[in-house]
Design a protein around this motif. Structure first.
Motif, short mmCIF file in Angstrom:
data_model
loop_
_atom_site.label_atom_id
_atom_site.label_comp_id
_atom_site.label_asym_id
_atom_site.label_seq_id
_atom_site.Cartn_x
_atom_site.Cartn_y
_atom_site.Cartn_z
N ARG A 106 0.82 -1.22 0.00
CA ARG A 106 0.00 0.00 0.00
C ARG A 106 0.85 1.26 0.00
NH1 ARG A 106 -3.50 -0.79 5.15
NH2 ARG A 106 -1.51 -1.65 5.89
N TYR A 107 2.07 1.14 -0.44
CA TYR A 107 2.95 2.31 -0.54
C TYR A 107 2.30 3.32 -1.47
CZ TYR A 107 7.59 4.42 0.00
OH TYR A 107 8.63 5.23 0.36
N PRO A 108 2.26 4.63 -1.11
CA PRO A 108 1.58 5.63 -1.94
C PRO A 108 2.02 5.59 -3.39
CG PRO A 108 2.26 6.59 0.15
CD PRO A 108 2.84 5.22 0.11
N VAL A 109 1.06 5.65 -4.29
CA VAL A 109 1.35 5.51 -5.72
C VAL A 109 2.31 6.61 -6.20
CG1 VAL A 109 0.34 5.47 -8.02
CG2 VAL A 109 -0.87 4.39 -6.10
N LEU A 156 13.00 5.44 1.72
CA LEU A 156 11.75 4.71 1.90
C LEU A 156 10.87 5.31 2.98
CD1 LEU A 156 13.07 1.04 1.60
CD2 LEU A 156 11.87 2.38 -0.13
N VAL A 157 11.48 5.71 4.08
CA VAL A 157 10.69 6.27 5.20
C VAL A 157 10.35 7.72 4.93
CG1 VAL A 157 10.68 6.77 7.67
CG2 VAL A 157 11.72 4.66 6.83
N GLY A 158 11.29 8.48 4.38
CA GLY A 158 11.03 9.89 4.09
C GLY A 158 11.04 10.74 5.35
N GLY A 159 10.37 11.89 5.27
CA GLY A 159 10.34 12.82 6.39
C GLY A 159 11.50 13.78 6.42
N VAL A 160 12.44 13.63 5.48
CA VAL A 160 13.60 14.52 5.38
C VAL A 160 13.80 14.89 3.91
CG1 VAL A 160 14.77 13.63 7.43
CG2 VAL A 160 15.16 12.54 5.22
N PHE A 161 14.53 16.01 3.71
CA PHE A 161 14.87 16.46 2.35
C PHE A 161 13.62 16.65 1.48
CE2 PHE A 161 18.47 13.62 3.60
CZ PHE A 161 19.37 14.64 3.92
N LEU A 163 10.94 14.87 1.41
CA LEU A 163 10.23 13.64 1.07
C LEU A 163 9.08 13.40 2.03
CD1 LEU A 163 13.28 11.27 0.40
CD2 LEU A 163 11.85 12.40 -1.30
N GLU A 164 7.96 12.98 1.49
CA GLU A 164 6.79 12.68 2.31
C GLU A 164 7.06 11.48 3.20
OE1 GLU A 164 2.20 11.05 1.74
OE2 GLU A 164 3.31 11.90 0.04
N HIS A 165 6.65 11.56 4.46
CA HIS A 165 6.85 10.44 5.38
C HIS A 165 5.88 9.31 5.03
CE1 HIS A 165 7.61 8.16 9.02
NE2 HIS A 165 6.31 8.18 9.29
N VAL A 166 6.41 8.10 4.92
CA VAL A 166 5.61 6.91 4.63
C VAL A 166 5.85 5.92 5.76
CG1 VAL A 166 5.11 5.05 3.03
CG2 VAL A 166 5.80 7.29 2.14
N GLU A 167 4.85 5.67 6.57
CA GLU A 167 5.01 4.76 7.69
C GLU A 167 5.13 3.32 7.20
OE1 GLU A 167 0.20 4.53 8.72
OE2 GLU A 167 1.65 5.36 10.14
#
Length: 383
Positions: A106-109, A156-161, A163-167
């Protein structure tokens, strides 16, 4: 008798050429029809293939539904199909429609370019690592085993630079299977070597601790380890403190595999003659120099099949993470069986065949590469 009796007075005549020992006919005779027993077994095998193979080919390819947009495609026998009435072939249209989910869960498209970039980097670093003649193996290993995991984490996780955070709860599919396997392999091999050396140590405390860890972990099913890491571990942590569920699975799989790896490596260590260690001691080498330069290279070479067998088992055991509500390749395939748009009698079997083929493909690749490495390292024997 004079010495002239041993001297030939005329040349030998031409002899007949040797019997051919090459070609398809020779291979068939040597491998399939060498003895009456082999001939009977070969004929039985051919009859079994003739009995099972045509229906299997019909179901997989000829009567299969390759395109379409719903369950009606999978529930109908193709025109001119060879299956009995009420049957239909494989529903590959279902696999094609769900392929993105099978790969990424279910990783965001809109963010799937990130795991795809990680996969490309992984292949670019892994390929030269697996080819013996490619130079700079040390730099390659640092990039693959140290730099890539850090870069992959932030991608993959994101939240930096920006990038959207993906739990990690949204991760799934083949991506989860490969991440769990890669981390498990990278961690379990060196940890297993240390545990094997510790179990053979002359220091009682280290030997007892390593032995206890190996025997306890090997006596517990992996599904129990994952359940404990996911459900029981948070109960022993301070209030408000938690550990990501995916990280718990990574730790559980790695520790479990390391215990089995330790016994494989220990078997290789015991197979090395004592004279190798004594020779290293006579040269004044320290313990770690002796292990790194003399003993371990020989021991690891002997147990390559066992090491790869552990890797293969770990790769397949990643499907057990579904017990902690994480969906690897098999888990995400089974999750899609509940989609009413694709519900049909052949949908589950088609999905399981697809998942089984992907697992077999990776496991077979590891098996063949291990055979290649055995031949490369077996310098002293004729190939």
């Amino acid at each position: 008798m004079t010495s002239q009796s041993y001297i030939r007075s005329e040349m030998l005549g031409p002899t007949s050429p040797p019997i051919s020992e090459s070609g398809a006919f020779f291979w068939l005779k040597q491998n399939l029809f060498a003895t009456p027993k082999d001939t009977v077994l070969t004929l039985i095998g051919l009859l079994a293939l003739g009995w099972f193979l045509p229906p299997m080919i019909n179901w997989l390819f000829i009567d299969a539904a390759w395109t379409g947009g719903g369950r009606g495609v999978c529930a109908t026998v193709a025109q001119g199909g060879s299956q009995p009435e009420g049957w239909s072939g494989a529903c590959w249209a279902f696999v094609g429609a769900k392929l993105d989910q099978f790969a990424f869960g279910r990783y965001p498209v809109d963010e799937r370019w990130r795991p795809m970039l990680v996969a490309v980097l992984f292949v670019l670093l892994l390929a030269p690592m697996l080819i013996p003649k490619v130079p700079y193996k040390g730099i390659n290993a640092i990039l693959l085993f140290l730099v890539l995991p850090v870069v992959s984490f932030f991608l993959l996780v994101g939240g930096v630079f920006g990038l959207e955070h993906v739990e990690t709860a949204l991760w799934g599919g083949l991506m989860v299977t490969l991440i769990l396997s890669f981390v498990g392999i990278v961690v379990s091999l060196p940890l297993g070597i240390l545990l094997a050396l510790g179990r053979r140590s002359k220091m009682p405390v280290i030997r007892i601790l390593c032995t206890a860890f190996i025997e306890i972990v090997r006596g517990i099913p992996l599904i129990t380890v994952l359940f404990m890491a996911s459900v029981m571990l948070p109960l022993f942590m301070p209030p408000g403190m938690t550990v990501d569920k995916f990280l718990r699975a990574l730790i559980g799989v790695s520790l479990f595999a390391s215990a089995y790896m330790a016994e494989v490596v220990r078997g290789g260590l015991q197979a090395i003659p004592k004279g190798q260690s004594e020779g290293a001691d006579s040269l004044g080498l320290s313990y770690w120099q002796k292990m790194r330069l003399i003993v371990l290279p020989q021991a690891l070479k002997l147990v390559i099949p066992g090491i790869v067998n552990t890797f293969i088992g770990m790769f397949k055991d990643t499907s057990l993470v579904s017990i902690i509500s994480m969906f690897d390749l098999l888990g995400i395939v089974r999750l899609n069986f509940s989609d009413a748009n694709w519900a049909s009698p052949v949908t589950p079997l088609t999905g399981l065949v697809f998942a089984g083929f992907i697992f077999w493909l990776f496991c077979f690749g590891m098996s063949r590469y291990s055979g290649f490495m055995e031949r490369v390292l077996d310098r002293g024997h004729k190939q």
